[in-house]
Structures are given as structure tokens and as C-alpha cells.
Design an enzyme around this catalytic site. Structure first.
Site, PDB file in Angstrom:
ATOM      1  CG  PHE A  65       5.666   5.721   6.356  1.00  0.00           C
ATOM      2  CD1 PHE A  65       4.734   6.737   6.350  1.00  0.00           C
ATOM      3  CD2 PHE A  65       5.870   5.025   7.545  1.00  0.00           C
ATOM      4  CE1 PHE A  65       4.013   7.060   7.495  1.00  0.00           C
ATOM      5  CE2 PHE A  65       5.170   5.337   8.691  1.00  0.00           C
ATOM      6  CZ  PHE A  65       4.232   6.359   8.673  1.00  0.00           C
ATOM      7  CB  THR A 118       9.524  -2.233   8.836  1.00  0.00           C
ATOM      8  OG1 THR A 118       8.236  -2.352   8.243  1.00  0.00           O
ATOM      9  CG2 THR A 118      10.010  -3.620   9.229  1.00  0.00           C
ATOM     10  CD  GLU A 119      11.819   0.640  15.230  1.00  0.00           C
ATOM     11  OE1 GLU A 119      12.215  -0.069  16.193  1.00  0.00           O
ATOM     12  OE2 GLU A 119      11.461   1.825  15.356  1.00  0.00           O
ATOM     13  N   PRO A 120      14.080  -3.674  12.776  1.00  0.00           N
ATOM     14  CG  PRO A 120      16.417  -3.530  12.878  1.00  0.00           C
ATOM     15  CD  PRO A 120      15.175  -2.693  12.942  1.00  0.00           C
ATOM     16  CG  HIS A 174       7.647 -19.374 -19.750  1.00  0.00           C
ATOM     17  ND1 HIS A 174       6.356 -19.074 -19.387  1.00  0.00           N
ATOM     18  CD2 HIS A 174       8.008 -18.428 -20.648  1.00  0.00           C
ATOM     19  CE1 HIS A 174       5.950 -17.994 -20.023  1.00  0.00           C
ATOM     20  NE2 HIS A 174       6.927 -17.590 -20.803  1.00  0.00           N
ATOM     21  CD  GLU A 218       1.811  -0.754   1.267  1.00  0.00           C
ATOM     22  OE1 GLU A 218       0.640  -0.428   1.550  1.00  0.00           O
ATOM     23  OE2 GLU A 218       2.477  -0.175   0.391  1.00  0.00           O
ATOM     24  N   GLY A 275      12.320 -24.705 -18.598  1.00  0.00           N
ATOM     25  CA  GLY A 275      13.650 -24.204 -18.264  1.00  0.00           C
ATOM     26  C   GLY A 275      13.808 -22.723 -18.516  1.00  0.00           C
ATOM     27  CB  ILE A 335      12.921   2.192   4.608  1.00  0.00           C
ATOM     28  CG1 ILE A 335      12.871   1.815   6.087  1.00  0.00           C
ATOM     29  CG2 ILE A 335      12.047   3.406   4.310  1.00  0.00           C
ATOM     30  CD1 ILE A 335      11.510   1.341   6.571  1.00  0.00           C
TER      31      ILE A 335
END
Length: 385
Positions: free
Chosen positions: A124, A127-129, A344, A369, A346, A160
Site C-alpha cells: 500500500f 506515505t510520502e517523503p 542478557h 501504522e 553484553g 513502502i
């Protein structure tokens, strides 16, 4: 009576995908992540299992399940790896679902069998810059050339997912198609098949996380597609996408819960086997409490997406609850990945470790989203504020 226990069919699906994730995904995903390669063999196996067709009717090649089943699968995949999980989520929620919900019979017949089988992927393009959460900032334009019966598309899309794989067959592109009576932009969605002249897929991004998923910038230079490729009603593109996004937030919440739970799983195992000062670190209360809090976050976030999905399937208004689920679960994923890395030490800072990948993958869940800020806006709006 409220009962959060799963039905037998849901349990069997969850357990089968859990086994698949542990036996088929876990052994190979670290190498894909390091090399930033797309796990085609894993995707083929997921297609054979019917995972891409879970929430779609059998008449379209689907499994006849529901959206909650998809969410359970996403949780189990993300307990092991988020790149694989987001590939499935985007392919179903953002790629195939708009065609199923808003497409014509001809569009469903043409595209859904390949998408629901996992043979092909769809994306889909929203989104654009310069336009993300604010879709009114969309600059990509589509002009109807009535003499030739074609849309002519020009513009650029950014970030995308699933847009440039060898099996990507189309992108649903949001574009400005005119001006509304009130002067606002008329936004519509148009199906653009892969390989259409003028449609260019840029090289993949170098990402912090989701390194085994596919993400690209797209450009459209006088791209021509048939007028019949309009998806849904002209001018209803943004409204259609909002519906898709509401559902997708539940799916992202489920994926986030999977990551949060994966942090618990890895931390429990590590704490039992790692010794310090003559004792397993699980013997120390500080470590026990860290992991207990992680489990608390994962469990409560799970209840949130269960509730939102139940409301959606019942036909109730679920928008606010989807936002709550997404916000809470993404917070849980981010916090759990932080503390799992701490448990954990290192080893958690190494890219080859599962929690190292979880840490890198978690942040985008607070962005994709709908950012956390957008979720708060939706929740407040739902409260009448």
C-alpha cells in the site's frame, strides 16, 4: 461470562505456527537479518500453510478464517522474528485486504487468488517523503485521461513494505485525483501493477530494524493504468484507508505482543542458564522482578488486542480500542526489548542474539501504522475530547 481462553481451532492454529516459527524461522532468520536478504523460502512455506489467506473467504482462495486468527499468527511469528511477521501483516492488511473490501468482482478475481495463496505480495503506497500521519499532505497525483480511459500517475512514495520483492505484483497507490467542493484534496486509491512503465522501485533502505523485510521508495513518472484500476469509489480513498488502518492497528498490536513475549521467553531461558557469583542469575530478585514486569506487560497487552479484535468481529465500534491496543502493545514491546537486553548484558548487544534483533525491531512499532501520538489523539477523540 467473560472467557479469554481460545477455542480449539484457534489453539491448534497458534500451536502450529509457534512450532513453525521455532523450527523453520528461528534457524535461518539471523543470517537473513545480517545480510539484509528477504526470506523467500520462509514466505513460500507460510503460503503453503495458508497464512496469507487466513481472513479471506474460500471463494477467493482464502482459508475462511477471521482477523483474530491472523493476529494470533502474527503474535507467534513475532515471538521469533518481526521481519517475517510484518511481511505477513502488510501483505494481508495493506495489500490484499483493500482489494477484498473495496475492489470490484473483476479486481478480486484477478488479484486475490495469488495474494491469498502467498504466491504474490501486494503493498500500500500511502506515505510520502513529506506526508505520513497527515495524508492531506499527499502530493502524488493521478489525472484521468478520458480519451484513453487511463489514469496518469506522478509522484513519490516512501517506506513502502513489500513493494520491491521478486513476487510483488501490485501497489495500491493513494493519489490526489481532484478537489472536493470544500477545497480539500480528493484522494483516491489506484491499483498499479508491478512492472508498469514509469513505475520505479528504488534500492532497499538501510534500516535499523526489520532488516529481513522489504521496504522501498517508489516513484511514478507518467505511469498509465486503466481507469478500471480505481480501487473503490473515487474520492473515498482516504476513508477506505482509515478503515484498513483501524484493523491494521490490532494486527500491529498482536505483532508487538509477540515481540514483547519473545523478550520474556529469551530472558527466562538465559536467566536460568547464565551464572554469576556462583548462582544462576534467575536466583537474584532483581532479575526475577525485571522478567516478572516484562511478563506483566506482555500479558496485559495481549488482553488489549484480544478485546479490540473481539469488538471488531462483533461489528461494534472498535476504533478507540484498536488505538489503545496498539499504543499499549508497542510500549510493551519497546520496554521489554530494553530490559531483555539488560538481562542478557553484553550478549544482548550482539546482532546475532534474538534480543538484539528485538531491540532494533521494537522502535518502529511506535511509529508504523500510526505513531503513538496519533493513537493518543484517537483515544482522546473517542472519549469526546
Amino acid at each position: 461470562m467473560v472467557d479469554f481462553r481460545l477455542d480449539k481451532e484457534y489453539e491448534e492454529l497458534r500451536d502450529s505456527v509457534r512450532q513453525f516459527a521455532r523450527e523453520q524461522v528461528a534457524p535461518v532468520i539471523a543470517e537473513h537479518y545480517e545480510k539484509k536478504t528477504f526470506p523467500y523460502e520462509v514466505i513460500r512455506q507460510m503460503g503453503a500453510m495458508g497464512l496469507f489467506g487466513l481472513p479471506f473467504p474460500e471463494e477467493h482462495g482464502g482459508m475462511g478464517g477471521d482477523y483474530f486468527a491472523l493476529c494470533l499468527v502474527l503474535e507467534e511469528l513475532a515471538r521469533v522474528d518481526s521481519s517475517v511477521a510484518i511481511t505477513l501483516e502488510a501483505a494481508v492488511s495493506l495489500g490484499a485486504m483493500p482489494i477484498y473490501r473495496f475492489g470490484t468482482d473483476a479486481q478480486r478475481t484477478q488479484w486475490l487468488p495469488r495474494l491469498t495463496s502467498g504466491e504474490a505480495l501486494a503493498a500500500f503506497g500511502l506515505t510520502e517523503p513529506g506526508a505520513g500521519s497527515d495524508a492531506s499532505g499527499t502530493l502524488t497525483r493521478a489525472v484521468l485521461d478520458e480519451s484513453r480511459g487511463e489514469w496518469v500517475i506522478n509522484g513519490t512514495k516512501a517506506f513502502i513494505t513489500n513493494s520491491g520483492t521478486d513476487i510483488t505484483c501490485l501497489v495500491n497507490v493513494m493519489a490526489v485525483t481532484g478537489t472536493n467542493p470544500d477545497g480539500s484534496k480528493e484522494l483516491s486509491t489506484i491499483i498499479v501493477p508491478s512492472g508498469t512503465p514509469g513505475f520505479t522501485v528504488a534500492p532497499g533502505y538501510s534500516k535499523v530494524g526489520w532488516c529481513a523485510s522489504d521496504t522501498h521508495e517508489l516513484s511514478f513518472d507518467d505511469v498509465r493504468v486503466p481507469a478500471a484500476n480505481l480501487l473503490g469509489e473515487r474520492g473515498r480513498g482516504y476513508a477506505q484507508f482509515l478503515r484498513i488502518l483501524d484493523e491494521g492497528r490490532i494486527a500491529i498490536a498482536a505483532l508487538s505482543v509477540g515481540l514483547a513475549q519473545g523478550c520474556v521467553d529469551e530472558s527466562v531461558t538465559y536467566a536460568k542458564n547464565r551464572t554469576a557469583f556462583g548462582h544462576a542469575i534467575s536466583d537474584y530478585q532483581a532479575v526475577k522482578f525485571l522478567i516478572a514486569d516484562m511478563d506483566l506487560r506482555a500479558h496485559t497487552a495481549r488482553l488489549g488486542y484480544y478485546d479490540a479484535a473481539a469488538r471488531m468481529l462483533a461489528g461494534d465500534d472498535f476504533k478507540r480500542y484498536a488505538a489503545i491496543a496498539k499504543l499499549n502493545a508497542s510500549n510493551a514491546a519497546m520496554e521489554n526489548s530494553r530490559w531483555a537486553t539488560q538481562v542478557h548484558g553484553g550478549y544482548g548487544f550482539m546482532n546475532e542474539s534474538a534480543v538484539g534483533r528485538f531491540y532494533r525491531d521494537a522502535k518502529i512499532l511506535e511509529v508504523g501504522e500510526g505513531t503513538s501520538e496519533v493513537q493518543r489523539m484517537l483515544i482522546a477523540r473517542g472519549l469526546g475530547l
